[in-house]
Motif scaffolding. Structure first.
Motif, PDB file in Angstrom:
ATOM      1  N   LEU A 224      -1.291   2.163   5.221  1.00 53.54           N
ATOM      2  CA  LEU A 224      -1.083   3.037   4.073  1.00 53.54           C
ATOM      3  C   LEU A 224       0.069   3.960   4.427  1.00 53.54           C
ATOM      4  O   LEU A 224      -0.009   4.720   5.399  1.00 53.54           O
ATOM      5  N   ILE A 225       1.144   3.883   3.661  1.00 57.69           N
ATOM      6  CA  ILE A 225       2.381   4.589   3.979  1.00 57.69           C
ATOM      7  C   ILE A 225       2.692   5.582   2.868  1.00 57.69           C
ATOM      8  O   ILE A 225       2.671   5.232   1.690  1.00 57.69           O
ATOM      9  N   LYS A 226       2.982   6.834   3.250  1.00 58.83           N
ATOM     10  CA  LYS A 226       3.401   7.848   2.281  1.00 58.83           C
ATOM     11  C   LYS A 226       4.924   7.866   2.266  1.00 58.83           C
ATOM     12  O   LYS A 226       5.560   8.215   3.254  1.00 58.83           O
ATOM     13  N   LEU A 227       5.513   7.495   1.138  1.00 58.55           N
ATOM     14  CA  LEU A 227       6.962   7.409   1.011  1.00 58.55           C
ATOM     15  C   LEU A 227       7.591   8.712   0.535  1.00 58.55           C
ATOM     16  O   LEU A 227       8.752   8.973   0.785  1.00 58.55           O
ATOM     17  N   GLY A 228       6.834   9.504  -0.190  1.00 59.25           N
ATOM     18  CA  GLY A 228       7.313  10.775  -0.736  1.00 59.25           C
ATOM     19  C   GLY A 228       6.117  11.594  -1.165  1.00 59.25           C
ATOM     20  O   GLY A 228       4.973  11.230  -0.910  1.00 59.25           O
ATOM     21  N   ASP A 229       6.389  12.693  -1.850  1.00 60.00           N
ATOM     22  CA  ASP A 229       5.301  13.554  -2.303  1.00 60.00           C
ATOM     23  C   ASP A 229       4.356  12.823  -3.250  1.00 60.00           C
ATOM     24  O   ASP A 229       3.161  13.073  -3.245  1.00 60.00           O
ATOM     25  N   ASN A 230       4.880  11.937  -4.064  1.00 62.51           N
ATOM     26  CA  ASN A 230       4.075  11.252  -5.067  1.00 62.51           C
ATOM     27  C   ASN A 230       4.197   9.737  -4.997  1.00 62.51           C
ATOM     28  O   ASN A 230       3.894   9.055  -5.976  1.00 62.51           O
ATOM     29  N   GLU A 231       4.653   9.198  -3.890  1.00 60.77           N
ATOM     30  CA  GLU A 231       4.843   7.753  -3.768  1.00 60.77           C
ATOM     31  C   GLU A 231       4.167   7.236  -2.504  1.00 60.77           C
ATOM     32  O   GLU A 231       4.286   7.844  -1.438  1.00 60.77           O
ATOM     33  N   TYR A 232       3.472   6.113  -2.644  1.00 60.10           N
ATOM     34  CA  TYR A 232       2.741   5.503  -1.543  1.00 60.10           C
ATOM     35  C   TYR A 232       2.958   3.995  -1.564  1.00 60.10           C
ATOM     36  O   TYR A 232       3.335   3.424  -2.582  1.00 60.10           O
ATOM     37  N   ARG A 233       2.685   3.369  -0.413  1.00 58.02           N
ATOM     38  CA  ARG A 233       2.716   1.910  -0.325  1.00 58.02           C
ATOM     39  C   ARG A 233       1.545   1.465   0.535  1.00 58.02           C
ATOM     40  O   ARG A 233       1.280   2.036   1.583  1.00 58.02           O
ATOM     41  N   ILE A 234       0.852   0.437   0.058  1.00 58.26           N
ATOM     42  CA  ILE A 234      -0.187  -0.212   0.840  1.00 58.26           C
ATOM     43  C   ILE A 234       0.373  -1.559   1.256  1.00 58.26           C
ATOM     44  O   ILE A 234       0.848  -2.327   0.416  1.00 58.26           O
ATOM     45  N   GLU A 235       0.332  -1.850   2.550  1.00 57.57           N
ATOM     46  CA  GLU A 235       0.784  -3.144   3.063  1.00 57.57           C
ATOM     47  C   GLU A 235      -0.397  -3.849   3.695  1.00 57.57           C
ATOM     48  O   GLU A 235      -1.022  -3.315   4.616  1.00 57.57           O
ATOM     49  N   LEU A 236      -0.716  -5.039   3.188  1.00 60.13           N
ATOM     50  CA  LEU A 236      -1.815  -5.842   3.709  1.00 60.13           C
ATOM     51  C   LEU A 236      -1.250  -7.072   4.401  1.00 60.13           C
ATOM     52  O   LEU A 236      -0.345  -7.720   3.872  1.00 60.13           O
ATOM     53  N   ALA A 237      -1.806  -7.405   5.559  1.00 57.12           N
ATOM     54  CA  ALA A 237      -1.401  -8.601   6.296  1.00 57.12           C
ATOM     55  C   ALA A 237      -2.185  -9.790   5.734  1.00 57.12           C
ATOM     56  O   ALA A 237      -3.376  -9.934   6.005  1.00 57.12           O
ATOM     57  N   VAL A 238      -1.523 -10.603   4.929  1.00 53.09           N
ATOM     58  CA  VAL A 238      -2.178 -11.736   4.270  1.00 53.09           C
ATOM     59  C   VAL A 238      -1.458 -13.042   4.626  1.00 53.09           C
ATOM     60  O   VAL A 238      -1.152 -13.854   3.760  1.00 53.09           O
ATOM     61  N   ALA A 239      -1.219 -13.245   5.912  1.00 57.38           N
ATOM     62  CA  ALA A 239      -0.522 -14.453   6.371  1.00 57.38           C
ATOM     63  C   ALA A 239      -1.286 -15.694   5.923  1.00 57.38           C
ATOM     64  O   ALA A 239      -2.509 -15.751   6.007  1.00 57.38           O
ATOM     65  N   GLY A 240      -0.558 -16.669   5.432  1.00 53.11           N
ATOM     66  CA  GLY A 240      -1.153 -17.930   5.011  1.00 53.11           C
ATOM     67  C   GLY A 240      -1.549 -17.978   3.549  1.00 53.11           C
ATOM     68  O   GLY A 240      -1.914 -19.028   3.042  1.00 53.11           O
ATOM     69  N   PHE A 241      -1.486 -16.856   2.844  1.00 54.44           N
ATOM     70  CA  PHE A 241      -1.832 -16.829   1.424  1.00 54.44           C
ATOM     71  C   PHE A 241      -0.568 -16.910   0.578  1.00 54.44           C
ATOM     72  O   PHE A 241       0.443 -16.294   0.895  1.00 54.44           O
ATOM     73  N   LYS A 242      -0.644 -17.657  -0.508  1.00 55.17           N
ATOM     74  CA  LYS A 242       0.443 -17.744  -1.476  1.00 55.17           C
ATOM     75  C   LYS A 242       0.211 -16.696  -2.558  1.00 55.17           C
ATOM     76  O   LYS A 242      -0.927 -16.259  -2.757  1.00 55.17           O
ATOM     77  N   PRO A 243       1.255 -16.302  -3.285  1.00 54.56           N
ATOM     78  CA  PRO A 243       1.082 -15.295  -4.342  1.00 54.56           C
ATOM     79  C   PRO A 243       0.024 -15.675  -5.372  1.00 54.56           C
ATOM     80  O   PRO A 243      -0.715 -14.809  -5.855  1.00 54.56           O
ATOM     81  N   GLU A 244      -0.085 -16.937  -5.716  1.00 52.45           N
ATOM     82  CA  GLU A 244      -1.068 -17.346  -6.725  1.00 52.45           C
ATOM     83  C   GLU A 244      -2.502 -17.337  -6.187  1.00 52.45           C
ATOM     84  O   GLU A 244      -3.455 -17.459  -6.966  1.00 52.45           O
TER      85      GLU A 244
END
Length: 169
Positions: free
Chosen positions: A41-61
Motif C-alpha cells: 500500500l503506497i501513499k503517493l500524495g495527500d489524497n492519492e494511493y496505490r495498492i500493488e498486488l503480486a498476482v504472477a501467473g494471472f491474466k487480466p481476464e
C-alpha cells in the motif's frame, strides 16, 4: 468477537463513527485471514494511493476488481484451460490458487483505475471530497441582518463598527 479495548466511552461522545469502531473491534478477527496474494500500500500524495498486488501467473481476464461502498474486493480465479495445459510439473512454486482480498476504504475514496504489468496488479485510488463536505467559513450574524444588507445596500452593523473604528485610527 470483542476486542480487549472497550470503545463504549468513545461511542457515547461521537456521532457518525460507528463504522470505525466496528472495524476496530473486528480487526482481531480479520488478522487471521490468509496473506495471499501479498500486497503493498503506497501513499503517493495527500489524497492519492496505490495498492500493488503480486498476482504472477494471472491474466487480466482472470482477475475481478469490484468497488462497493467503502470496500474494494479483488479476486482471482484461474481458468481451467490455463491450469491444465497438458504440462507435467515436477515442482510448482508459483501459486495459482484462487484468491479474494478485501480492502476497507475510507469515505470518499474512489478507484481511478487498475493496470497489470510484470505480475503486479496496480490499483490507483484517490480521495475526492465533495464540495459540500469541504470546510467553509460561517459568518456570524442573523439572516435578517444579511437580508437587509443585500436589499438596502448598507453594511451589517458589525461591519459598520469595524469600518468606523478603522477611520478614526
Amino acid at each position: 468477537m470483542r476486542s480487549a479495548f472497550d470503545f463504549a466511552p468513545f461511542r457515547r461522545s461521537t456521532v457518525g463513527f460507528d463504522r470505525l469502531f466496528d472495524m476496530l473491534e473486528n480487526s482481531s478477527a480479520s488478522q487471521t485471514q490468509e496473506n495471499y496474494p501479498p500486497f503493498d500500500l503506497i501513499k503517493l500524495g495527500d489524497n492519492e494511493y496505490r495498492i500493488e498486488l503480486a498476482v504472477a501467473g494471472f491474466k487480466p481476464e482472470e482477475i475481478d476488481i469490484t468497488a462497493q461502498q467503502n470496500v474494494l474486493l479483488v479476486s482471482g480465479k484461474k481458468s481451467e484451460e490455463s491450469e491444465n495445459r497438458g504440462q507435467d510439473y515436477v515442482y510448482r512454486g508459483i501459486a495459482t490458487r484462487s484468491f479474494e482480498r478485501r480492502f476497507a476504504l475510507a469515505d470518499h475514496i474512489q478507484v481511478r483505475g487498475a493496470d497489470l504489468k510484470d505480475g503486479l496488479l496496480a490499483i490507483e485510488l484517490v480521495r475526492e471530497i465533495p464540495e459540500a463536505m469541504k470546510p467553509r467559513k460561517i459568518d456570524i450574524g442573523g439572516a435578517e441582518g444579511k437580508q437587509s444588507a443585500i436589499e438596502g445596500g448598507e453594511k451589517p452593523a458589525s461591519k459598520q463598527t469595524v469600518d468606523a473604528e478603522a477611520e478614526h485610527a
